[in-house]
Design an enzyme around this catalytic site. Structure first.
Site, mmCIF file in Angstrom:
data_model
loop_
_atom_site.group_PDB
_atom_site.id
_atom_site.type_symbol
_atom_site.label_atom_id
_atom_site.label_comp_id
_atom_site.label_asym_id
_atom_site.label_seq_id
_atom_site.Cartn_x
_atom_site.Cartn_y
_atom_site.Cartn_z
ATOM 1 N N LYS A 1 77.319 67.528 49.285
ATOM 2 C CA LYS A 1 77.465 68.806 48.573
ATOM 3 C C LYS A 1 78.656 68.758 47.627
ATOM 4 O O LYS A 1 78.582 69.203 46.471
ATOM 5 C CB LYS A 1 77.649 69.941 49.583
ATOM 6 C CG LYS A 1 76.452 70.159 50.488
ATOM 7 C CD LYS A 1 76.814 71.001 51.698
ATOM 8 C CE LYS A 1 75.670 70.994 52.709
ATOM 9 N NZ LYS A 1 76.024 71.589 53.978
ATOM 10 N N ARG B 1 69.931 58.912 60.202
ATOM 11 C CA ARG B 1 69.843 59.628 58.923
ATOM 12 C C ARG B 1 68.963 58.869 57.946
ATOM 13 O O ARG B 1 68.815 57.653 58.036
ATOM 14 C CB ARG B 1 71.228 59.772 58.290
ATOM 15 C CG ARG B 1 72.111 60.802 58.929
ATOM 16 C CD ARG B 1 73.438 60.872 58.204
ATOM 17 N NE ARG B 1 73.239 61.311 56.829
ATOM 18 C CZ ARG B 1 74.088 62.084 56.170
ATOM 19 N NH1 ARG B 1 75.178 62.510 56.751
ATOM 20 N NH2 ARG B 1 73.863 62.439 54.925
ATOM 21 N N GLU C 1 73.670 74.426 57.610
ATOM 22 C CA GLU C 1 74.763 75.300 57.175
ATOM 23 C C GLU C 1 74.372 75.879 55.816
ATOM 24 O O GLU C 1 73.996 75.126 54.919
ATOM 25 C CB GLU C 1 76.052 74.498 57.033
ATOM 26 C CG GLU C 1 76.590 73.917 58.316
ATOM 27 C CD GLU C 1 77.834 73.079 58.057
ATOM 28 O OE1 GLU C 1 78.880 73.665 57.716
ATOM 29 O OE2 GLU C 1 77.736 71.846 58.160
#
Length: 757
Positions: free
Chosen positions: A478, A468, A253
């Site tokens: 973020k 992950r 994204e």
């Protein structure tokens, strides 16, 4: 119930196992059908325990209930007699989902009718032991006997494992004799460094069948993949389009900067395609215009290329806005989606009530969806929802929502935007992706991924999940990084104390080191939390071979060599890589006045201290001199500000205990020394940091030395050039550097310090 328990125990199940089975309705029904089918072949008394065990295993593992009767009959007819044959049978049926079953091919694939004699087993084991005889005699019983078993099994695929093991044990005993005391000692553990040295490269981990991924065009062999009547036709068209090429994508994204976790995703997606002669797309998932900025698009592509990967094509989800809309209309027409007016707050959390608009007429939803597109509803007043239940229990996920925010590429053309759950699998299908590689948190969306492609009768890629990569002592969210920037804890996304890729680059981490780190961590299914020092070890490995040496003193102490004339001037040749002088050298000036590190002198001798004291000389690296203190000069506060020394040739003097770095006529530079940003390993964990991550900031995470001295060899350095400052650490030239003053960031220390990052 009692009757069913009796039926199950008649085939060899224990009473407890039979009762446990009854708790699973689907399994109970399948097992009853299998027993009835088997009895119709071999009679009520013909299902003995070995056959019953195979029937139970078969119904537990079979995904396609259409094959139950066929497999039950094959077991009852004693065509399938072992677990090995059953596994082969299940694999065959998974890879051949269409009727009719080719009986001859099935029999060959499952070893039906194949008989293995004891003599064949003896010969096969003898051949394997001869092959490894040297290593066996050397390592004796510490040798990996599993290797012998594996090779013998490969030679005799349908032999019983127990028979092979017995033969291996007997022949090894005959070769080596009984175990001695030395044989009984535990084999020493392999060190972490040894594991790393023996570890496979990333390409080796990703190549061919290393990951047990499906081959292009064989999507249906994947566990959980849904086969529809049109699946094989769609796969045929897909293969015609791609030529059987592996196709992956990296779909970030564009609303933030990539971090160390993304490095694993980049290496996995681009690396898997590269290792298998395929292609990888960089696709921006730009479906949320409120959070996307051009700087993120640019930075993402830059980081992908910095890590050494070139996208086959750069695409955007927004490239497909019209097509995605048309598919949504089709989804409504097929009765799989509807326009809903529940508010966003109502859809949050668990146990969300079903929508009262779920069963509204198709034509009504089509009209309302068109009105959504034309901007006739306010934000939040209507959504398009898909009629399906996700694996996490979420009911009817949203496919489209209204946002009156201009899109960075399409401007005001659209006021409805597709969600990730709707967009992702369809863009994968449009781009003919073969392997959609996602992190583990997307596992709950796998069923919706398959459902949507099949609901629209489109080619359906396969979603694979991997764990992950997380690091301790940092945050990568973020939202949290923005808080760190906004509160002034760090300067920006590329602050060298962060673990964003731009920050690591600025700090001086080579891209090869990050890729090597990802390879060492490996492509694991489970989530990985790793200490930063493992990443630093990879950095040192690369910089040791690539960063030329220079000399620097961070806290200078003036040294005057009194037995040299005032006008003494010479050049000293310093090798760029002392271990390999063929890689070049540079000249540094040498005169009567030099500077050494303050910590390399102590006025009072201490036990174990090997550098300069009034009683102990020290050597000057590369200069060929040994210096001895003659006089210690102090300021009014008693601080040592200068040493007067004598020097003599290192060839004629006794070898000193240590050699230290020095500088002469140096450049005055700023040096920034970094420590870990947070005090605790898990700054986001309330049990470790009750007051939140912002309360856990290390006050000493950055120390600035405004006037360090560095030798003149670095004068022409460019931004991000890397050096090893001898005996100090690895450093990289920061973008803040000017013509008047160079600024260096410490990348890592020379040796691992468990207390530091």
């Amino acid at each position: 119930m009692a009757e069913t328990v009796t039926l199950f125990t008649s085939i060899g199940l224990s009473e407890q196992k039979a009762k446990e089975t009854l708790k699973n309705e689907a399994l109970t029904s399948s097992l009853k059908d299998a027993i009835i089918q088997a009895r119709s072949v071999c009679g009520a008394e013909g299902v003995a325990k070995p056959m019953g065990t195979l029937l139970y295993t078969m119904v537990s593992r079979l995904k396609d209930p259409r094959r139950l009767a066929f497999l039950s009959a094959s077991i009852a007819q004693c065509k399938i007699c072992t677990e090995l044959q059953l596994s082969a049978a299940l694999d065959f049926l998974k890879s051949h989902p269409q009727d009719p079953i080719n009986q001859k091919a099935f029999d060959e694939a499952c070893g039906v009718g194949v008989k293995i004699t004891p003599e064949q087993i003896e010969d096969a084991v003898e051949t394997v032991i001869k092959k490894h005889q040297e290593e066996l005699l050397e390592e004796r019983y510490h040798f990996n006997m599993g290797l012998l078993m594996g090779e013998a099994r490969a030679a005799l695929k349908w032999a019983e494992g127990k028979a092979i093991k017995n033969e291996v044990d007997m022949q090894v005993l005959h070769l080596l004799g009984p175990k001695t005391e030395a044989d009984l000692e535990k084999k020493s553990k392999v060190t972490l460094q040894g594991m790393m040295e023996e570890g496979k490269s990333l390409m080796e981990q990703l190549r061919g069948e290393a990951l047990k991924f499906h081959k292009p065009g064989e999507n249906y062999t994947t566990e959980g993949y849904v086969v529809t009547p049109n699946t094989m036709n769609l796969l045929k068209k897909h293969m015609e389009e791609t030529g059987g090429q592996v196709r992956t994508r990296f779909p970030p994204e564009p609303n933030g900067i990539l971090h160390i976790g993304h490095a694993k995703a980049i290496n996995f997606n681009f690396g898997y395609a590269k290792a298998n002669n395929g292609i990888c797309f960089l696709r921006y998932d730009d479906t949320n215009p409120e959070k996307e900025e051009e700087k993120y698009f640019t930075a993402i592509k830059e980081m992908v290329e910095w890590l050494g990967y070139k996208p086959y094509a750069v695409t955007h989800a927004s490239d497909n806005f019209q097509k995605l809309y048309d598919l949504a209309v089709d989804l409504v027409r097929r009765g799989h989606a509807y326009v809903c007016h529940q508010k966003g707050e109502e859809l949050k959390g668990h146990n969300v009530p079903p929508s009262p608009w779920r069963d509204r007429p198709v034509e009504e939803s089509l009209v309302l969806f068109e009105r959504m597109k034309k901007g006739l509803f306010a934000e939040g007043e209507a959504t398009l929802r898909m009629k399906m239940v996700m694996e996490d229990g979420k009911l009817d996920p949203v496919a489209y929502r209204i946002k009156y925010t201009p899109h960075h590429r399409s401007g005001d053309e659209w006021c409805i935007y597709p969600t990730y759950d709707y967009t992702h699998c369809l863009c994968d299908s449009i781009e003919d992706i073969t392997h959609s590689l996602c992190t583990k948190e997307f596992q709950s969306r796998r069923s919706s991924y398959f459902w949507l492609c099949n609901a629209l009768d489109l080619y359906c890629p396969v979603q694979w999940e991997y764990g992950r990569l997380n690091l301790t002592y940092t945050v990568v969210s973020k939202r949290k990084i923005i808080k760190l920037v906004d509160t002034g804890v760090v300067r920006d996304w590329d602050d060298p104390r962060l673990f964003t890729l731009t920050a690591l680059r600025r700090r001086g981490f080579p891209p090869e080191a990050i890729n090597n780190f990802c390879a060492r961590v490996g492509v694991t299914v489970s989530q990985t939390t790793t200490e930063p020092h493992l990443l630093e070890a990879c950095v040192r490995d690369v910089l040791n071979d690539t960063a030329p040496r220079a000399m620097a003193v961070l806290e200078p102490l003036k040294v005057t060599i009194t037995n040299l004339p005032d006008n003494t001037k010479s050049d000293v040749r310093v090798p760029n890589f002392p271990a390999n002088e063929a890689k070049g050298s540079h000249l540094v000036p040498f005169s009567r006045t030099i500077y050494i590190e303050q910590s390399d002198f102590r006025e009072v001798m201490e036990k174990g201290y090997k550098r300069l004291t009034p009683e102990q000389p020290v050597g000057l690296r590369h200069a060929g001199y040994v210096i001895s203190v003659q006089k210690v000069i102090k300021d009014d506060q008693g601080k040592v500000i200068e040493l007067e020394v004598n020097c003599c040739s290192s060839e004629t003097s006794e070898k000193p205990k240590a050699f230290i770095q020095w500088v002469c006529q140096p450049l005055v530079c700023e040096v920034r020394l970094y420590e870990r940003l947070f005090l605790h390993k898990h700054p986001e964990d309330p049990s470790e940091v009750p007051n939140g991550f912002l309360s856990d900031i290390n006050p000493d995470s950055m120390r600035i030395i405004p006037s360090a001295f560095v030798d003149v060899s670095v004068k022409g350095a460019k931004v991000l050039d890397k050096f090893q400052f001898e005996r100090v650490g690895y450093f990289s030239l920061d973008p803040d550097s000017t013509d008047d003053k160079l600024v260096f960031n410490r990348t890592v220390t020379l040796k691992e310090d468990s207390g530091k990052i």
